[in-house]
Design an enzyme around this catalytic site. Sequence first.
Site, short mmCIF file in Angstrom:
data_model
loop_
_atom_site.label_atom_id
_atom_site.label_comp_id
_atom_site.label_asym_id
_atom_site.label_seq_id
_atom_site.Cartn_x
_atom_site.Cartn_y
_atom_site.Cartn_z
N ILE A 21 7.07 -16.92 15.10
CA ILE A 21 7.45 -16.50 13.74
C ILE A 21 8.73 -15.66 13.80
O ILE A 21 9.63 -15.82 12.97
CB ILE A 21 6.30 -15.70 13.09
CG1 ILE A 21 5.08 -16.61 12.87
CG2 ILE A 21 6.75 -15.06 11.80
CD1 ILE A 21 3.83 -15.87 12.41
N THR A 42 -2.60 -10.90 20.80
CA THR A 42 -4.06 -10.90 20.63
C THR A 42 -4.71 -10.75 22.01
O THR A 42 -4.14 -11.19 23.02
CB THR A 42 -4.56 -12.23 20.01
OG1 THR A 42 -4.01 -13.32 20.75
CG2 THR A 42 -4.17 -12.36 18.55
N GLN A 69 -12.03 -10.59 11.32
CA GLN A 69 -12.24 -11.88 11.98
C GLN A 69 -13.14 -11.71 13.20
O GLN A 69 -12.90 -10.81 14.02
CB GLN A 69 -10.89 -12.48 12.40
CG GLN A 69 -10.98 -13.79 13.18
CD GLN A 69 -11.66 -14.90 12.38
OE1 GLN A 69 -11.57 -14.96 11.15
NE2 GLN A 69 -12.37 -15.77 13.07
N GLN A 125 -12.20 -10.35 16.84
CA GLN A 125 -10.89 -9.69 16.75
C GLN A 125 -11.00 -8.27 16.18
O GLN A 125 -10.22 -7.90 15.30
CB GLN A 125 -9.92 -10.51 15.89
CG GLN A 125 -9.48 -11.81 16.55
CD GLN A 125 -8.25 -12.41 15.87
OE1 GLN A 125 -8.12 -12.34 14.66
NE2 GLN A 125 -7.35 -12.99 16.67
N TYR A 180 -7.64 -6.58 16.91
CA TYR A 180 -6.52 -7.15 16.13
C TYR A 180 -6.71 -6.88 14.63
O TYR A 180 -5.76 -6.49 13.95
CB TYR A 180 -6.47 -8.65 16.41
CG TYR A 180 -5.31 -9.41 15.81
CD1 TYR A 180 -4.06 -9.40 16.43
CD2 TYR A 180 -5.45 -10.16 14.65
CE1 TYR A 180 -2.98 -10.11 15.90
CE2 TYR A 180 -4.40 -10.88 14.12
CZ TYR A 180 -3.16 -10.86 14.75
OH TYR A 180 -2.11 -11.58 14.22
N GLY A 190 -1.26 -16.34 6.96
CA GLY A 190 -2.48 -17.00 7.43
C GLY A 190 -2.19 -17.62 8.79
O GLY A 190 -1.37 -17.10 9.55
#
Length: 241
Positions: A14, A86, A141, A144, A147, A178
Amino acid sequence: MARVALVTGGTRGIGEAISVALKAAGYTVAATYGGNDEAAHKFRDDTGIHVYKWDVGDFEACKDGIAKVEADLGPVDVLVNNAGITRDGVLHRMDPAAWRAVIATNLDSLFNMTRNVIEGMRNRNYGRIISISSINGQKGQFGQANYSAAKAGVFGFTKAVAQENAAKGVTVNAIAPGYIATEMVKAVPEEVLKTKILPLIPTGRLGEPEEIARCVVFLAAEEAGFITGATLTANGGQYMT
Ligand code: NDP
């Protein structure tokens, strides 16, 4: 003079798309990375964008690195806090190293980077701070906890720092992507992606890095001066807040 934009983790995924889009929008861009020299050098050679290597989890390294960028290119007008990692695992099996690494890279980095540009922005009465959070900071999540905690922290940081700097022409915003097709998501097993993630995304596909870069260019613009403390969500309709 072109405004200077600094993108952490700006050499891959990204961040790479963000660096390229900001350059195309007329900014002088500095892209940082953590350790993958090969990818960073290829990115530099392909794009002509300046690259710098330091650990965003280390305050002194951020301070020295930003000083070098500013000596080379001029004061930083736009900071994009994008670098992230992560280290997934359920909490009942997570070791302290996996917790610490994710908090350091994804959350401590916001303090380490922003603290070292904010005084200059305030003095110049202009700045844009944009931090990349995640859908998983909004909804949590499985696997996670580290995270999700770090990415939820991005929202609190953004809202507090936005209030402190609004009168000084500095806007502070977050983006919550997302699932985007990068190395990070390729680390998710194919089967999990197909059966557990894609069915939850109404658009029926992963996002592209360029679709997040577009959000950054929007928030970085001078014309976005009335938007601060906001979260721009780009998740294909997967989670609506
Ligand atoms: P990638 O793994 O593709 O790229 C991560 C970038 O961050 C690399 O440039 C990497 O440098 C850099 N980086 C990692 N650790 C450090 C560190 N300690 N110091 C400096 N730089 C570091 O990640 P993505 O492009 O997928 O993710 C970018 C951001 O978007 C992250 O914050 C992520 O959490 C967030 N996000 C991603 C989603 C996705 O689906 N991909 C969804 C939601 C949010 P190097 O090349 O040297 O390793």
